[in-house]
Every structure is written in C-alpha cells, then in structure tokens.
Design a protein around this motif. Structure first.
Motif, PDB file in Angstrom:
ATOM      1  N   PHE A   1       0.691  -1.343  -0.112  1.00 61.05           N
ATOM      2  CA  PHE A   1       0.063  -0.193   0.054  1.00 61.05           C
ATOM      3  C   PHE A   1       0.660   1.107  -0.050  1.00 61.05           C
ATOM      4  CE2 PHE A   1      -2.928  -3.144   1.330  1.00 61.05           C
ATOM      5  CZ  PHE A   1      -4.111  -2.835   0.657  1.00 61.05           C
ATOM      6  N   ASN A   2       2.115   1.134  -0.188  1.00 62.70           N
ATOM      7  CA  ASN A   2       3.000   2.476   0.180  1.00 62.70           C
ATOM      8  C   ASN A   2       3.398   3.287  -1.553  1.00 62.70           C
ATOM      9  OD1 ASN A   2       4.444   4.387   0.902  1.00 62.70           O
ATOM     10  ND2 ASN A   2       6.467   3.091   2.579  1.00 62.70           N
ATOM     11  N   GLY A   3       3.531   3.988  -1.889  1.00 67.02           N
ATOM     12  CA  GLY A   3       3.779   4.709  -2.831  1.00 67.02           C
ATOM     13  C   GLY A   3       2.907   3.938  -4.049  1.00 67.02           C
ATOM     14  N   GLY A   4       1.651   3.620  -3.954  1.00 68.58           N
ATOM     15  CA  GLY A   4       0.768   2.310  -5.528  1.00 68.58           C
ATOM     16  C   GLY A   4       0.416   3.247  -6.640  1.00 68.58           C
ATOM     17  N   LYS A   5       0.680   3.081  -7.397  1.00 69.04           N
ATOM     18  CA  LYS A   5       0.366   4.482  -8.837  1.00 69.04           C
ATOM     19  C   LYS A   5      -1.053   3.761  -8.718  1.00 69.04           C
ATOM     20  CE  LYS A   5       4.350   2.922 -11.516  1.00 69.04           C
ATOM     21  NZ  LYS A   5       5.136   2.905 -10.573  1.00 69.04           N
TER      22      LYS A   5
ATOM     23  N   THR B   1      -4.214   4.988  -7.006  1.00 69.78           N
ATOM     24  CA  THR B   1      -4.576   5.957  -6.114  1.00 69.78           C
ATOM     25  C   THR B   1      -5.983   5.588  -5.423  1.00 69.78           C
ATOM     26  OG1 THR B   1      -6.880   6.933  -7.859  1.00 69.78           O
ATOM     27  CG2 THR B   1      -3.394   7.899  -7.469  1.00 69.78           C
ATOM     28  N   GLN B   2      -6.651   4.915  -5.505  1.00 67.14           N
ATOM     29  CA  GLN B   2      -6.924   4.038  -4.649  1.00 67.14           C
ATOM     30  C   GLN B   2      -6.329   3.385  -3.178  1.00 67.14           C
ATOM     31  OE1 GLN B   2     -10.519   3.503  -4.540  1.00 67.14           O
ATOM     32  NE2 GLN B   2     -10.174   5.259  -6.156  1.00 67.14           N
ATOM     33  N   ILE B   3      -5.233   3.030  -3.756  1.00 63.17           N
ATOM     34  CA  ILE B   3      -4.514   2.212  -2.180  1.00 63.17           C
ATOM     35  C   ILE B   3      -2.987   2.715  -1.356  1.00 63.17           C
ATOM     36  CG2 ILE B   3      -5.545   0.406  -3.167  1.00 63.17           C
ATOM     37  CD1 ILE B   3      -2.560  -0.639  -4.658  1.00 63.17           C
ATOM     38  N   THR B   4      -3.096   3.752  -2.157  1.00 60.62           N
ATOM     39  CA  THR B   4      -2.385   4.852  -1.543  1.00 60.62           C
ATOM     40  C   THR B   4      -2.340   5.000  -0.149  1.00 60.62           C
ATOM     41  OG1 THR B   4      -1.500   5.370  -3.784  1.00 60.62           O
ATOM     42  CG2 THR B   4      -0.467   6.824  -2.136  1.00 60.62           C
ATOM     43  N   LYS B   5      -1.723   4.574   1.299  1.00 61.40           N
ATOM     44  CA  LYS B   5      -1.459   5.312   1.671  1.00 61.40           C
ATOM     45  C   LYS B   5      -0.296   6.006   2.505  1.00 61.40           C
ATOM     46  CE  LYS B   5      -5.168   2.599   3.008  1.00 61.40           C
ATOM     47  NZ  LYS B   5      -6.499   2.955   3.174  1.00 61.40           N
ATOM     48  N   ARG B   6      -0.512   7.073   3.586  1.00 67.03           N
ATOM     49  CA  ARG B   6       1.181   7.780   3.884  1.00 67.03           C
ATOM     50  C   ARG B   6       0.883   6.718   4.881  1.00 67.03           C
ATOM     51  NH1 ARG B   6      -0.441  12.946   5.682  1.00 67.03           N
ATOM     52  NH2 ARG B   6       2.206  13.724   4.822  1.00 67.03           N
ATOM     53  N   TRP B   7       2.373   6.198   5.229  1.00 71.54           N
ATOM     54  CA  TRP B   7       2.651   5.518   6.749  1.00 71.54           C
ATOM     55  C   TRP B   7       3.541   5.997   7.696  1.00 71.54           C
ATOM     56  CZ3 TRP B   7       0.298   1.267   7.950  1.00 71.54           C
ATOM     57  CH2 TRP B   7      -0.430   0.489   6.658  1.00 71.54           C
ATOM     58  N   GLY B   8       3.698   6.482   8.903  1.00 72.86           N
ATOM     59  CA  GLY B   8       4.048   7.592   9.764  1.00 72.86           C
ATOM     60  C   GLY B   8       4.812   6.306  10.831  1.00 72.86           C
ATOM     61  N   PHE B   9       5.774   6.454  10.808  1.00 73.19           N
ATOM     62  CA  PHE B   9       6.666   5.854  12.410  1.00 73.19           C
ATOM     63  C   PHE B   9       7.340   6.311  12.905  1.00 73.19           C
ATOM     64  CE2 PHE B   9       6.160   2.629   8.379  1.00 73.19           C
ATOM     65  CZ  PHE B   9       5.921   1.376   8.774  1.00 73.19           C
TER      66      PHE B   9
ATOM     67  N   THR C   1       8.421   6.216   3.535  1.00 75.96           N
ATOM     68  CA  THR C   1       8.322   5.926   1.815  1.00 75.96           C
ATOM     69  C   THR C   1       9.600   4.808   1.856  1.00 75.96           C
ATOM     70  OG1 THR C   1       9.560   7.135   0.641  1.00 75.96           O
ATOM     71  CG2 THR C   1       7.450   7.971   1.052  1.00 75.96           C
ATOM     72  N   LYS C   2       8.977   3.923   0.544  1.00 79.47           N
ATOM     73  CA  LYS C   2      10.419   2.232   0.767  1.00 79.47           C
ATOM     74  C   LYS C   2      10.979   2.674   0.004  1.00 79.47           C
ATOM     75  CE  LYS C   2       7.123   0.846  -2.400  1.00 79.47           C
ATOM     76  NZ  LYS C   2       6.694  -0.251  -3.079  1.00 79.47           N
TER      77      LYS C   2
END
Length: 193
Positions: free
Chosen positions: A64-68, A70-78, A92-93
């Motif tokens: 789900f990270n940075g997928g082309k 836009t339905q599955i793009t998530k922003r991830w925080g750590f 991001t990856k």
C-alpha cells in the motif's frame, strides 16, 4: 500476576514461535487489517516495524505504500523515540532507516514529521492486550503518554498481538490508556472499554 512477570512470560512464548508460525500468523493479522473499514478508509496510518518477533506488518507497507493506483495509496508514519516521547515521521519505501538505542528500527531525525491532525489510524505494537482494550507494552509508557494527550486521544487505535496474548484482563495502572480495537490472527475486535 504482576506486569513484569506477565511480560516476561508472554515475550518468552512469542520468541518460541517457529518462523513459519510467526509468518503465517502475521500474514493473517495483515489480512484482517486490510479488510477493516478502519484501514480502508484511512489515508495516513501510524504503525511500527516489527521488533523481537512482534507481528510483522511489513506486507501492509509493501502493498500500500506509494502505489500507482490512488485507491490503495496510504501515507505511513513510524515512530522515533525522542526523550520519553514518540515523534512520528513520514516513511516511503525509498527512505533509509536506522536502529535506535533499544535496537528498534526507526526513521532518521530529518525525515518529514506527521502532525496529529493528519492521522486517521494508529496501529500499536503490544506484548498483550485485554478484552477492555488495555495493553501491556515493554514498560516505557511511550504509547500511554501519546494517547493521554488531547490531540491524540480521539484517534482510532488498533492493538496488535498474537492470539495467545489476547487476554480477558490485564493488570492496569491509573495512567494506562485503553485502545479501541485489538487485532490478532483470529480477527479484529472492538474493545469493551
């Protein structure tokens, strides 16, 4: 049983899981999370990198990270430990990571930060959780301090544990903050707090 003794016992059980069992159970947890409306509707999610055989959520970040699409793009925080608090950074990856003093993988200090207002969901690592949503962590109090502050207190939360560590009741202290949901390899459950 006291918290310290319970923590030792559960960590020993977790460490004794075979690699295949750990991977299979982690994958099942990821499946339950990805099918949850809490996850599908969230745009910015705070999570963790697996440490000491915590359930591995990396399949979530990979797919789900940075997928082309836009339905599955998530922003991830750590999180990054700063004093006695957690500072959340966008990931991001392509970003490099580092190990902190505890051996936990975290973002670099110069990675962009995430503000509480941007966050839709917090996925929280736990040694154990109970049916009321209370969690047993490693004893540092980082997540209890986070969730007790007004800007974080209303954010949807999911505690992540293997099913053997999802217990009817944990010993709690006045500062312990309950979570709203718990996910194990058996499913995602709303807590009764």
């Amino acid at each position: 049983m006291e918290k310290a003794e319970l923590r030792r016992s559960l960590l020993k059980t977790r460490q004794s899981m075979s690699l295949a069992e750990w991977k299979q159970s982690s994958d099942r947890i990821c499946t339950h999370i990805t099918t949850s409306p809490l996850f599908t509707q969230a745009k910015t999610i705070l999570a963790y990198f697996s440490f000491k055989k915590e359930p591995d959520l990396s399949p979530l970040f990979a797919s789900f990270n940075g997928g082309k699409d836009t339905q599955i793009t998530k922003r991830w925080g750590f999180p990054r430990c700063v004093g006695d608090s957690l500072c959340w950074h966008l990931y991001t990856k392509e970003d490099s990571l580092q190990k902190n003093g505890y051996g936990i993988i975290e973002p670099h200090a110069d990675a962009p930060t995430i503000k509480p207002a941007e966050v839709d969901l917090i996925i929280i690592p736990s040694v154990a959780c109970d049916y009321q949503g209370y969690r047993l962590g490693y004893g540092g109090g980082y997540y209890d301090r986070l969730l007790s502050s007004p800007e974080w207190a209303t954010k949807p939360t999911i505690g992540i544990v293997f099913d053997f560590a999802y217990l009817p009741q944990l010993p709690i202290e006045s500062w312990d903050q309950p979570l709203q949901n718990v996910c194990t390899e058996m499913g995602l459950t709303a807590c009764r707090s």
